[in-house]
Design a protein around this motif. Structure first.
Motif, short mmCIF file in Angstrom:
data_model
loop_
_atom_site.label_atom_id
_atom_site.label_comp_id
_atom_site.label_asym_id
_atom_site.label_seq_id
_atom_site.Cartn_x
_atom_site.Cartn_y
_atom_site.Cartn_z
N GLU A 30 66.53 17.16 79.09
CA GLU A 30 67.63 18.26 78.26
C GLU A 30 68.62 18.56 79.28
O GLU A 30 68.54 18.94 80.30
CB GLU A 30 66.91 19.54 77.95
N PRO A 31 69.89 18.09 78.79
CA PRO A 31 71.09 18.44 79.49
C PRO A 31 71.56 19.93 79.57
O PRO A 31 70.74 20.80 78.85
CB PRO A 31 72.25 17.46 79.00
N ASN A 32 72.52 20.36 80.39
CA ASN A 32 73.21 21.58 80.49
C ASN A 32 73.97 21.70 79.04
O ASN A 32 75.27 21.40 79.18
CB ASN A 32 73.87 21.91 81.54
N LYS A 33 73.58 21.97 78.06
CA LYS A 33 74.30 22.26 76.79
C LYS A 33 75.54 23.21 76.81
O LYS A 33 76.25 22.96 76.25
CB LYS A 33 73.52 22.63 75.42
N ASN A 34 75.32 24.13 77.55
CA ASN A 34 76.21 25.06 77.86
C ASN A 34 77.53 24.42 78.25
O ASN A 34 78.65 24.59 77.71
CB ASN A 34 75.93 26.35 78.71
N ILE B 64 79.42 30.71 67.32
CA ILE B 64 78.29 31.19 67.15
C ILE B 64 77.70 31.19 68.62
O ILE B 64 77.69 30.10 69.19
CB ILE B 64 77.08 30.58 66.03
N PHE B 65 77.44 32.45 68.97
CA PHE B 65 76.73 32.23 70.49
C PHE B 65 75.55 32.51 70.48
O PHE B 65 75.00 33.59 69.54
CB PHE B 65 77.71 33.36 71.49
N GLY B 66 74.65 32.21 71.39
CA GLY B 66 73.15 32.76 71.51
C GLY B 66 72.42 31.66 72.18
O GLY B 66 72.70 30.84 72.83
N SER B 67 71.06 32.00 72.23
CA SER B 67 70.29 31.10 72.86
C SER B 67 69.81 29.76 71.97
O SER B 67 70.40 29.63 70.98
CB SER B 67 68.86 31.94 73.25
N SER B 68 68.78 29.02 72.48
CA SER B 68 68.54 28.10 71.66
C SER B 68 67.99 28.51 70.31
O SER B 68 68.03 27.67 69.32
CB SER B 68 67.52 26.98 72.42
N ARG B 69 67.47 29.46 70.03
CA ARG B 69 67.17 30.00 68.74
C ARG B 69 68.14 30.04 67.74
O ARG B 69 67.90 29.66 66.54
CB ARG B 69 66.65 31.49 69.00
N VAL B 70 69.31 30.13 67.87
CA VAL B 70 70.36 30.49 66.98
C VAL B 70 70.66 28.73 66.50
O VAL B 70 71.65 28.76 65.73
CB VAL B 70 71.61 31.04 67.53
N THR C 119 75.07 27.25 70.66
CA THR C 119 73.46 27.38 71.02
C THR C 119 73.05 26.55 72.42
O THR C 119 73.52 25.28 72.25
CB THR C 119 72.74 27.16 70.04
N TYR C 120 72.61 27.20 73.24
CA TYR C 120 71.87 26.25 74.35
C TYR C 120 70.92 27.35 74.89
O TYR C 120 70.44 28.57 74.55
CB TYR C 120 72.89 26.26 75.59
N SER C 121 69.99 26.57 75.65
CA SER C 121 68.49 27.14 76.38
C SER C 121 68.64 28.45 77.01
O SER C 121 69.75 28.57 78.00
CB SER C 121 67.97 26.41 77.30
N HIS D 236 60.98 29.72 68.26
CA HIS D 236 61.87 29.13 67.63
C HIS D 236 61.80 29.42 65.90
O HIS D 236 60.82 28.69 65.58
CB HIS D 236 62.28 27.97 67.84
N TYR D 237 62.77 30.04 65.22
CA TYR D 237 62.43 29.79 63.69
C TYR D 237 63.13 28.81 63.21
O TYR D 237 63.90 27.92 63.94
CB TYR D 237 63.17 31.15 63.22
N THR D 238 62.67 28.55 61.81
CA THR D 238 63.24 27.21 61.12
C THR D 238 64.58 27.44 60.51
O THR D 238 65.20 28.58 60.57
CB THR D 238 62.36 26.81 60.19
#
Length: 328
Positions: free
Chosen positions: A44-48, A66-72, A89-91, A298-300
């Motif tokens: 996994e790369p640094n998506k941020n 949209i800002f947030g963790s991987s969940r968003v 979104t990123y980890s 993580h939700y769907t």
């Protein structure tokens, strides 16, 4: 004389080894911190960093984020019609990182119209300093105002860790990689939405998967700093006339059970003193039904759609989500 020769030999060998490791690490760039145009990966790369770089290179393409963790990541930006959204979104995305990225965008001349910011039960437990010591979560050097040379030194002038060695080995021997292109968001979300089906999430194999017995657990307390960061984001939005909506992500029942509920309650209260927000974190039929979850973190995509329905259309699914007016 022999001692001097030996010391010289040891010095040259050490320097050579350090230089070789440094450039080997840069060549590998395990998390794509500097090779941001890369699209093939072995881990996994640094998506941020990749997404910030992409936005800075395409300043006129998006006016909302949209800002947030991987969940968003399960919130489809194509389903929001009050702006042209990009999902950052990123980890383990945390508020301080959102703050410095937003400020960087504004300082770079990006005109922001809307922000949708997802918060988590770990938003006030994960340390920004810890993130800065990890290649996967290290912020963009322009966001932290770090000299590029120093940034590279911090990333690569070190002994390769297990993930680095694993990555280097795969790259050297041509192992199978996977693709990720942060510029193809529209295509990726359209494909994901079209292919989504509840059926696979309703199977006994999924509903009874042992992974749902394992909570996503965090410890630590960065509450005071987190609240200051959220206040700073709110101030930036007010000063720049940006429409900003905060929400707390849904929490799976098993993760909720192992969360620091006292700290979560304090966070909710402090957040309400800064801004109105939507709270999807309370236990409900969605949080208790595994068919709405990939695992306990993580939700769907379906739940992501429910979040947008509540926020933008005031539609309620199974009493999912509360609007907290706040004191301001």
């Amino acid at each position: 004389m022999k001692i001097k020769n030996w010391l010289l030999y040891a010095f040259v060998t050490t320097c050579t080894s350090v230089i070789v490791v440094f450039f080997l690490m840069i060549w590998s760039d395990t998390y794509s911190n500097i090779h941001t145009d890369r699209t093939e990966f072995y881990t996994e790369p640094n998506k941020n960093v990749k997404k910030v770089e992409y936005i800075l290179e395409n300043k006129m393409k998006y006016d909302s984020f949209i800002f947030g963790s991987s969940r968003v990541g399960s919130i489809n930006p194509l389903k929001i019609d009050n702006g042209n959204y990009y999902n950052m979104t990123y980890s383990e995305g945390i508020p301080h990182e959102h703050l410095i990225n937003i400020q960087l965008f504004i300082d770079s001349g990006i005109k922001i119209k809307n922000l949708l910011i997802g918060l988590d039960e770990f938003s006030y437990q994960v340390s920004f300093i810890k993130h800065q010591n990890q290649g996967l979560t290290k912020a963009h050097y322009l966001a932290t105002k770090t000299d590029f040379i120093i940034y590279c030194r911090e990333l690569y002038l070190r002994f390769p860790l297990g993930e680095d060695r694993h990555h280097i080995k795969k790259k050297l021997f041509g192992a199978d990689s996977f693709k990720l292109n942060v510029s193809s968001q529209s295509t990726a979300y359209k494909k994901a939405q079209e292919s989504f089906s509840r059926v696979k999430y309703e199977t006994p194999e999924h509903l009874n998967n042992p992974t749902f017995n394992k909570p996503t657990f965090y410890s630590g307390n960065t509450l005071n700093d987190t609240i200051k960061d959220i206040q700073a984001i709110k101030n930036i939005c007010t000063n720049n006339k940006i429409n900003c909506i905060f929400f707390i992500n849904p929490i799976h029942k098993k993760t909720y059970e192992f969360s620091n509920l006292k700290l979560l309650k304090t966070f909710r209260y402090n957040l309400s003193q800064i801004t109105p927000y939507y709270d999807f974190s309370y236990p409900n039929k969605i949080s208790e039904d595994n068919s709405y979850w990939i695992e306990t973190s993580h939700y769907t995509l379906e739940v992501g759609g429910m979040i947008l329905d509540k926020i933008h259309k005031n539609k309620t699914n199974n009493n999912f989500g509360k609007y907290i007016k706040g004191s301001r």
